[in-house]
Each structure stands twice: as structure tokens, then as C-alpha cells.
Design a protein around this motif. Structure first.
Motif, PDB file in Angstrom:
ATOM      1  N   MET A  27       0.835  -1.209   0.000  1.00 52.54           N
ATOM      2  CA  MET A  27       0.000   0.000   0.000  1.00 52.54           C
ATOM      3  C   MET A  27       0.860   1.246   0.000  1.00 52.54           C
ATOM      4  N   ILE A  28       1.907   1.234   0.811  1.00 55.41           N
ATOM      5  CA  ILE A  28       2.809   2.383   0.904  1.00 55.41           C
ATOM      6  C   ILE A  28       3.516   2.605  -0.426  1.00 55.41           C
ATOM      7  N   LEU A  29       3.996   1.530  -1.053  1.00 55.67           N
ATOM      8  CA  LEU A  29       4.651   1.649  -2.360  1.00 55.67           C
ATOM      9  C   LEU A  29       3.703   2.228  -3.408  1.00 55.67           C
ATOM     10  N   ALA A  30       2.477   1.743  -3.425  1.00 53.46           N
ATOM     11  CA  ALA A  30       1.498   2.252  -4.390  1.00 53.46           C
ATOM     12  C   ALA A  30       1.220   3.733  -4.140  1.00 53.46           C
ATOM     13  N   ALA A  31       1.118   4.125  -2.872  1.00 54.06           N
ATOM     14  CA  ALA A  31       0.883   5.536  -2.537  1.00 54.06           C
ATOM     15  C   ALA A  31       2.040   6.407  -3.007  1.00 54.06           C
ATOM     16  N   LYS A  32       3.262   5.935  -2.835  1.00 53.25           N
ATOM     17  CA  LYS A  32       4.435   6.687  -3.280  1.00 53.25           C
ATOM     18  C   LYS A  32       4.422   6.858  -4.799  1.00 53.25           C
ATOM     19  N   HIS A  33       4.040   5.796  -5.504  1.00 56.34           N
ATOM     20  CA  HIS A  33       3.982   5.880  -6.964  1.00 56.34           C
ATOM     21  C   HIS A  33       2.961   6.934  -7.403  1.00 56.34           C
ATOM     22  N   VAL A  34       1.779   6.885  -6.806  1.00 55.49           N
ATOM     23  CA  VAL A  34       0.742   7.844  -7.171  1.00 55.49           C
ATOM     24  C   VAL A  34       1.170   9.276  -6.837  1.00 55.49           C
ATOM     25  N   PHE A  35       1.769   9.468  -5.667  1.00 50.83           N
ATOM     26  CA  PHE A  35       2.241  10.807  -5.278  1.00 50.83           C
ATOM     27  C   PHE A  35       3.253  11.344  -6.285  1.00 50.83           C
ATOM     28  N   LEU A  36       4.192  10.521  -6.721  1.00 50.84           N
ATOM     29  CA  LEU A  36       5.213  10.991  -7.654  1.00 50.84           C
ATOM     30  C   LEU A  36       4.643  11.257  -9.045  1.00 50.84           C
ATOM     31  N   LEU A  37       3.623  10.496  -9.460  1.00 46.94           N
ATOM     32  CA  LEU A  37       2.937  10.803 -10.713  1.00 46.94           C
ATOM     33  C   LEU A  37       2.180  12.120 -10.625  1.00 46.94           C
ATOM     34  N   ALA A  38       1.578  12.352  -9.461  1.00 48.61           N
ATOM     35  CA  ALA A  38       0.734  13.536  -9.280  1.00 48.61           C
ATOM     36  C   ALA A  38       1.535  14.813  -9.097  1.00 48.61           C
ATOM     37  N   SER A  39       2.714  14.709  -8.499  1.00 47.66           N
ATOM     38  CA  SER A  39       3.417  15.915  -8.040  1.00 47.66           C
ATOM     39  C   SER A  39       4.437  16.457  -9.035  1.00 47.66           C
ATOM     40  N   GLU A  40       4.721  15.734 -10.106  1.00 43.66           N
ATOM     41  CA  GLU A  40       5.760  16.155 -11.026  1.00 43.66           C
ATOM     42  C   GLU A  40       5.156  16.778 -12.287  1.00 43.66           C
ATOM     43  N   ASP A  41       5.808  17.836 -12.811  1.00 45.56           N
ATOM     44  CA  ASP A  41       5.365  18.468 -14.054  1.00 45.56           C
ATOM     45  C   ASP A  41       5.895  17.673 -15.247  1.00 45.56           C
ATOM     46  N   TRP A  42       5.372  16.477 -15.446  1.00 43.84           N
ATOM     47  CA  TRP A  42       5.848  15.662 -16.552  1.00 43.84           C
ATOM     48  C   TRP A  42       5.114  16.030 -17.849  1.00 43.84           C
TER      49      TRP A  42
END
Length: 404
Positions: free
Chosen positions: A389-404
Motif C-alpha cells: 500500500m505504501i509503495l502504491a501511494a508513493k507511486h501515485v504521489f510521484l505521478l501527481a506531483s511532477e510536471d511531466w
């Protein structure tokens, strides 16, 4: 002395930046992102408590109101805006971004019917044991918890995302992807992409396999065995099944399967009706349409031979599709880089099968983040992994927070 101190500060700052960048393996993290990745890592107890409160609510597909209201309550508490529960019922919350374009994160709200039966038989909420949350209702709901943890980290970080972020826990995934249909219709004209959260991201789907499920019905005269064997619905079923299996499709990973057959109840009676299931899958929607026409031809042919009425009833249709250039799209490349940062070398597939299919079939970029989330799904001893769960949350946070 002041100059030496200033130079030392610059060196330390540069060194720290290099560390953060190298940790990201191609995704240079800001100090804010690094701080909140760390904060997510410290949320194991909160993740478990949240999963118990959400997963413990009995929510078979089509009966998700109580769970949807609980998720919406948490969305409000963590600071999402425009929180609502729609008619499906989907629970939806928003983080405004720098533009009106939206990046939509999806989790599945409902459970299999078997999970609901196990929950009722258990009569108790899930519980924590080690690094697991154990009990029916935990496995699928763990991805909603991961999504909520990431959303909370975004709010607390103060990062204003490039795109407006939509977080949607969608209903009726198990019965026709109906919740996802509604979310897609709402956001399709604004969306830069949809992210279907299915796990921690060690697998990434960027294309969709079409899956068409049917019931093939047979109707004919019934009666006692002494009244004669034919016409008989079972003869028609047998002929139809044999000929359908002989249909030759090898391209586009196309497959045909018949898994369920239901007919008479007693030895000495000829049944009036029967049915069998038909599962057809392909990466090519045109191939699926062609297969359907050939099956209809088989049913008509067998019906004429046996004097039995055969008909094809759509049961659940999951559209597929492939988007040109999807593998090299910013969404896929970013998700792959994040998976590498999290310690995986992700497998990539163009044959996803989940809520993401609706977006891809509609021509909008979408990915599915697959991976481990627990075990024994659909059984009484179902469980969810807190670390995953923690790994999945980290993945979503990094997708959401970066100006890709």
C-alpha cells in the motif's frame, strides 16, 4: 570567513540535490517531494486503520453506498475539494492545479459477491497481523487507501500540480465498469490521462485487451425421457460448443473459452432450456466483432440442424484498444521511471483489462499500475500488504506531483 561558509553551503546544497536526483533514477526529486515520500513511508499504521474502516464495509458490486460515503468522508478530512458521491455511486475528490486539464486517478470501490458472503459469514472487521491487514474486503480496498494516502501527501506538501488532480473510487467495476464509464464521460474532454491503480506499479499496462462475455441460450421442447430424445437442447449446445472451439483465431492474442454449462436438473427429464458461457478476448476490436458474427453464424446453423432456438446474450463487454505511440507517451515513461525509483524493473503490457479500458477505447491515454497488493482475494483469509500500500501511494504521489 563568510565567503567560505557560503561556498560550503553551496557545496552541501549541490551534493544534496545530486543525492535526491540519483535516488530518483531519472526523476529529479525536489526537496518537497523527497520530504513527503518520507512522510508516506511513515504512514503504515494510518494505512492499516484506514483500510479496516473502508474494507470492513460490505460492498458487493451495485451496493457500494456506505463504502462510497466513507471514502468521501476521508477525502473531505484530508483536504480534497469538490468532494461528492455521484449516482453510481463513485466517491470523487479534487486537488486544483495550474490548469483546467485533469489527471484522473482511479481505484476500484466494489468487491466480488464472494467477498461480501465471506464478510457476512465472518461477522467481524479486518484486523492487523504483522505487516498485513487480514480479512475479506481488504485486498481490493487497499488500492483506494493507497490513493487516499497519496492525495493527502499532495495536499500537505503544498505543491500546486501542473494538472488538476481528480481522485475517484469507482463503483460497479465487477459488473460492467459502470462507475468508470460515468467518470470518463465527466472528464474525457479535459483529461490528459487516466491512472488505474491496481497495485504498486511493478507492472504497467498501456493498452487494453477487449473482453466480451456472453450467455448462449438454448430453448426447445421438454418432457419425460420416454417421450423421445430429440429435439434436445443439450444436443444443440454440444454441437454449438464444438464448432465455436473450432473457430481459428491466432492473431492479436485472440482467445475463445467456454467455462460454464447449465442444463437439466434430473435424470429422466429433457430440459426446456439451457445455457453456456462464452468468453472472447482480443487486442483487436474488429477481430472481436468478426468473431461475434461467426458465432452467430454457428448458432443459426446448429439451430436449423437441431430444431432448437439458440440466441446470444451479451453479459459483460469490456472494450479494448491500442493508442498509437502509447509506449513512448509521457505518462508511460514517467510511470516506468517511478517504478525504477521504487526498486522495480517494471514489465510493460499492451493487454490491460480493468477500468483503464474505458479511457483507451475512448481514445484517451491511460495506464494501469499493476503489482502485488496481498493475497487470497475472494477467500475467507484474504489479506492486504501494508508495505505494498505504501509503495502504491508513493507511486501515485510521484505521478501527481511532477510536471511531466
Amino acid at each position: 570567513m563568510k565567503l567560505k561558509s557560503f561556498l560550503l553551503f553551496l557545496c552541501l546544497f549541490h551534493w544534496q540535490s545530486l543525492i535526491i536526483s540519483s535516488l530518483g533514477q531519472g526523476i529529479p526529486l525536489s526537496q518537497q517531494q523527497a520530504n513527503f515520500i518520507k512522510s508516506i513511508e511513515e504512514q503504515s499504521e494510518k494505512a492499516a486503520d484506514m483500510l479496516i474502516s473502508i474494507g470492513g464495509i460490505i460492498s458487493p458490486s451495485g451496493n457500494e453506498w456506505e463504502r462510497a460515503k466513507k471514502v468521501a468522508e476521508i477525502m473531505k478530512k484530508i483536504g480534497l475539494s469538490q468532494v461528492r458521491v455521484d449516482d453510481m455511486p463513485n466517491a470523487i475528490g479534487v486537488i486544483p492545479g495550474k490548469s483546467d486539464s485533469v489527471l484522473v486517478f482511479i481505484s476500484t470501490l466494489d468487491d466480488l459477491e464472494t467477498v461480501a458472503l465471506h464478510q457476512k459469514a465472518s461477522g467481524k472487521f479486518p484486523y492487523v497481523e504483522g505487516n498485513r491487514v487480514i480479512g475479506p474486503g481488504t485486498n481490493t480496498s487497499s488500492i483506494t487507501v493507497a490513493m487516499l494516502l497519496a492525495a493527502e501527501a499532495m495536499v500537505q506538501s503544498g505543491i500546486v500540480p501542473k494538472y488538476t488532480l481528480v481522485f475517484a473510487a469507482v463503483a460497479q467495476e465487477e459488473t460492467g465498469l459502470k462507475g468508470m464509464h460515468a467518470v470518463f464521460e465527466t472528464y474525457k474532454d479535459q483529461a490528459v490521462g487516466f491512472v488505474d491503480i491496481l497495485g504498486d506499479g511493478r507492472r504497467i499496462s498501456y493498452g487494453a485487451m477487449g473482453i466480451h462475455w456472453y450467455k448462449v441460450h438454448a430453448k426447445g421442447p421438454g418432457g419425460h425421457s420416454l417421450g423421445g430424445g430429440l429435439p434436445n437442447v443439450n444436443q444443440a449446445m454440444a454441437k454449438a460448443i464444438d464448432r465455436i472451439f473450432q473457430l481459428d483465431y491466432r492473431e492479436d492474442r485472440t482467445v475463445i473459452n467456454i467455462a460454464m454449462i447449465e442444463s437439466g436438473k434430473v435424470f429422466n427429464h429433457k430440459p426446456e432450456s439451457a445455457w453456456f458461457s462464452l468468453d472472447m478476448r482480443s487486442l483487436n476490436n474488429l477481430t472481436l466483432a468478426e468473431m461475434e458474427q461467426k458465432v452467430l453464424g454457428v448458432l443459426e446453423e446448429v439451430g436449423q440442424e437441431t430444431n432448437i432456438e439458440l440466441s446470444l446474450e451479451p453479459f459483460q463487454v469490456t472494450p479494448g484498444g491500442q493508442l498509437e505511440g502509447a509506449l513512448e507517451s509521457p505518462l508511460v515513461k514517467r510511470a516506468k521511471a517511478i517504478s525504477q525509483y521504487l526498486g522495480f524493473e517494471p514489465t510493460l503490457s499492451n493487454a490491460g483489462s480493468s477500468n483503464m479500458n474505458i479511457a483507451i477505447a475512448g481514445g484517451v491515454s491511460a495506464i494501469g499500475l499493476g503489482g502485488d497488493r496481498g493475497g487470497q482475494r475472494g477467500y475467507p483469509d484474504e489479506w492486504a500488504s501494508i508495505p505494498n500500500m505504501i509503495l502504491a501511494a508513493k507511486h501515485v504521489f510521484l505521478l501527481a506531483s511532477e510536471d511531466w
